[in-house]
Enzyme design. Structure first.
Site, PDB file in Angstrom:
ATOM      1  N   HIS A 124       0.818  -1.221   0.000  1.00  0.00           N
ATOM      2  CA  HIS A 124       0.000   0.000   0.000  1.00  0.00           C
ATOM      3  C   HIS A 124       0.854   1.275   0.000  1.00  0.00           C
ATOM      4  O   HIS A 124       0.423   2.311  -0.515  1.00  0.00           O
ATOM      5  CB  HIS A 124      -0.943   0.009   1.201  1.00  0.00           C
ATOM      6  CG  HIS A 124      -1.946  -1.115   1.159  1.00  0.00           C
ATOM      7  ND1 HIS A 124      -2.749  -1.439   2.213  1.00  0.00           N
ATOM      8  CD2 HIS A 124      -2.250  -2.006   0.176  1.00  0.00           C
ATOM      9  CE1 HIS A 124      -3.520  -2.478   1.895  1.00  0.00           C
ATOM     10  NE2 HIS A 124      -3.214  -2.832   0.668  1.00  0.00           N
ATOM     11  N   LEU A 370      -3.235  -9.632   5.754  1.00  0.00           N
ATOM     12  CA  LEU A 370      -3.123  -9.302   4.321  1.00  0.00           C
ATOM     13  C   LEU A 370      -1.899  -8.426   4.067  1.00  0.00           C
ATOM     14  O   LEU A 370      -1.675  -7.972   2.953  1.00  0.00           O
ATOM     15  CB  LEU A 370      -4.397  -8.596   3.841  1.00  0.00           C
ATOM     16  CG  LEU A 370      -5.695  -9.411   3.974  1.00  0.00           C
ATOM     17  CD1 LEU A 370      -6.912  -8.562   3.613  1.00  0.00           C
ATOM     18  CD2 LEU A 370      -5.666 -10.650   3.092  1.00  0.00           C
ATOM     19  N   PHE A 371      -1.143  -8.145   5.099  1.00  0.00           N
ATOM     20  CA  PHE A 371       0.192  -7.550   4.995  1.00  0.00           C
ATOM     21  C   PHE A 371       0.251  -6.211   4.249  1.00  0.00           C
ATOM     22  O   PHE A 371       1.215  -5.945   3.517  1.00  0.00           O
ATOM     23  CB  PHE A 371       1.172  -8.542   4.347  1.00  0.00           C
ATOM     24  CG  PHE A 371       1.025  -9.949   4.852  1.00  0.00           C
ATOM     25  CD1 PHE A 371       1.114 -10.214   6.207  1.00  0.00           C
ATOM     26  CD2 PHE A 371       0.753 -10.994   3.986  1.00  0.00           C
ATOM     27  CE1 PHE A 371       0.941 -11.505   6.693  1.00  0.00           C
ATOM     28  CE2 PHE A 371       0.577 -12.280   4.454  1.00  0.00           C
ATOM     29  CZ  PHE A 371       0.676 -12.543   5.811  1.00  0.00           C
ATOM     30  N   CYS A 372      -0.742  -5.368   4.406  1.00  0.00           N
ATOM     31  CA  CYS A 372      -0.760  -4.060   3.728  1.00  0.00           C
ATOM     32  C   CYS A 372      -0.531  -4.203   2.225  1.00  0.00           C
ATOM     33  O   CYS A 372       0.105  -3.347   1.591  1.00  0.00           O
ATOM     34  CB  CYS A 372       0.281  -3.106   4.327  1.00  0.00           C
ATOM     35  SG  CYS A 372      -0.018  -2.746   6.046  1.00  0.00           S
ATOM     36  N   ALA A 373      -1.007  -5.320   1.677  1.00  0.00           N
ATOM     37  CA  ALA A 373      -0.934  -5.525   0.222  1.00  0.00           C
ATOM     38  C   ALA A 373      -2.196  -6.299  -0.145  1.00  0.00           C
ATOM     39  O   ALA A 373      -2.134  -7.407  -0.673  1.00  0.00           O
ATOM     40  CB  ALA A 373       0.328  -6.292  -0.154  1.00  0.00           C
TER      41      ALA A 373
END
Ligand code: PMP
Length: 452
Positions: A124, A370-373
């Site tokens: 992101h 979701l790991f900022c992706a």
């Protein structure tokens, strides 16, 4: 513990002897396998910062000895970073707070009308600043190979060939750890007249990076992922767009002269160079810590560190491949090399439940989610059209149903083999015997239920 890999010793990091409680009441040494979020500080970084701390003073504003010393060290840190990144002569190093800050700074500095190109698979921090700054962005669909990525960029830049254009790409994915073909993408971008910014948040801690060889126009990374957790980051690269832009922040340090006009208004002449975008008192400890990390990694030798890390990656991949419930997530079909970052799902398990059990029952710290992706993870999980469950919902997913989030394990220069072996043994045991404890959802996180 396996000693068969015959590797050099891990670098000394803080926290390697920290004991953490298990849910059973026992204590074990903490296995930090979440380097991709924040890596532990290198002991060398900590020692260098501690040695400097008594000499700490203001930067660029004091007449006293310690202010001058601190100013010198701050500027020397810039030169160390420039060397570490193998920058071109005229490139600038701007100290920021982290990668997110660096990319937002650049987004505000590109010429008006710049069109940005980014794969939807970006973190992101690389995906969102451009649109947020009011720029037009073309999001490219997730490519399934390096060749597809290069072809997609070429086609997009050919279709939109006028005006200033910027392509933003990550060097190594924070989700899959896979390396992106940065040099090839940059070659295409430059051939089509676009500039390139490299998000090296996950690349710089694992690989030698040469801006000169990759030929990217800018690079961004974070100190806290490079073993220097003191709140600083870097944006480095071409000076022209940065010098032509409005300062990132208005204030002291960024202004050369400020004068009252006869009509009562205030006229400002802004600095050029890094100072233009570093208004306010700079984070000299953070910058010094990054420089200390650059020195320590360079002295340890990236060749040695990479060899060691790749051996651990291979051990991890081979170990997980033997566990039928585990599916490793790869964008490029499992053939692209990766840094020490790997995400996976476990059949029959909610990822938050699994990560909580690794922590509570084995003292292993990983990350789930979701790991900022989000677009990338949803593509990898095939769950674009479904909303993710509340982080931490402890119910196992139904057999055969796709998980809505994943588990990420990540490591680096300070990781002993024992951590990878313990992790593999824990995954084997959990998938065969299940969790030994009950878990519940507490404020959106899955935690071991210790209530009596
Ligand atoms: N880019 C990538 C690839 C990352 O992994 C991260 C952090 N997870 C960022 C950007 C943002 O870094 P920071 O949180 O340090 O600003």
């Amino acid at each position: 513990m396996s000693t068969s890999l015959d590797l050099c010793a891990p670098l000394a990091v803080l926290g390697s002897d920290v004991q953490v409680p298990l849910v059973s009441g026992e204590k074990v040494g903490y296995a930090a396998l979440d380097y991709a979020a924040s890596a532990p500080a290198l002991q060398r970084v900590w020692d260098d910062v501690a040695a400097y701390a008594p000499y700490y003073g203001s930067v660029h504003r004091g007449a006293g000895y310690l202010s001058q010393l601190s100013t010198d060290l701050f500027e020397q840190s810039r030169r160390t970073v420039a060397e570490f990144l193998d920058l071109r002569e005229d490139d600038q190093v701007v100290f920021t707070r982290a990668t997110t800050d660096s990319l937002n700074l650049l987004a505000g500095a590109v010429p008006a009308g710049t069109r940005v190109f980014a794969f939807e698979t970006e973190h992101h921090a690389s995906l969102l600043p451009w649109q947020h700054a009011g720029l037009e962005v073309m999001y490219l669909r997730a490519p399934r190979s390096h060749a597809e990525a290069v072809a997609a960029l070429d086609a997009a830049l050919t279709a939109h060939s006028s005006g200033p254009r910027l392509f933003c790409v990550t060097g190594a994915s924070n989700v899959t750890g896979e390396l992106w073909p940065v040099a090839e993408l940059t070659e295409v971008a430059h051939r089509r007249g676009a500039r390139v910014v490299l998000d090296a948040a996950q690349l710089a801690p694992h690989h030698r990076v040469s801006v000169r060889e990759l030929d990217v126009d800018w690079i961004a990374f974070s100190g806290h992922k490079l073993y220097a957790p003191f709140g600083a980051g870097v944006l480095a690269g071409r000076a022209d767009w940065l010098d032509a832009a409005e300062p990132y922040l208005a204030g002291g340090g960024a202004s050369r002269t400020v004068a009252r006009e006869p009509n009562g208004s205030i006229a400002v002449e802004w600095q050029s160079g890094p100072a233009r975008h570093e208004a306010g008192s700079p984070n000299v400890i953070g910058a010094y810590a990054i420089a200390a990390a650059c020195r320590a990694l360079t002295e340890a030798g990236f060749d040695q560190l990479e060899r060691r890390e790749q051996a651990l990656v291979e051990r991890l991949e081979a170990g997980l491949a033997e566990i039928p419930e585990v599916t490793v997530l790869n964008l490029f079909g499992g053939y692209a090399p990766r840094v020490g970052v790997l995400s996976f799902v476990v059949r029959g398990w909610n990822s938050s439940h699994f990560a909580a059990a690794l922590s509570a029952e084995y003292g292993i710290g990983v990350r789930d989610g979701l790991f900022c992706a989000h677009p990338l993870v949803r593509t990898l999980l095939g769950s674009q059209d479904r909303q993710p469950t509340q982080c931490g919902a402890p119910e196992p997913s139904l057999p055969g149903e796709r998980s809505l989030n994943a588990i990420r394990v990540s490591f680096g220069a300070g990781t002993p083999e024992e951590h990878v072996e313990r992790f593999l043994a824990a995954v084997r045991e959990l998938t065969t015997s299940g969790a030994r404890w009950n878990y519940r959802n507490e404020g959106g996180r899955c935690v071991a239920d210790t209530r009596r």
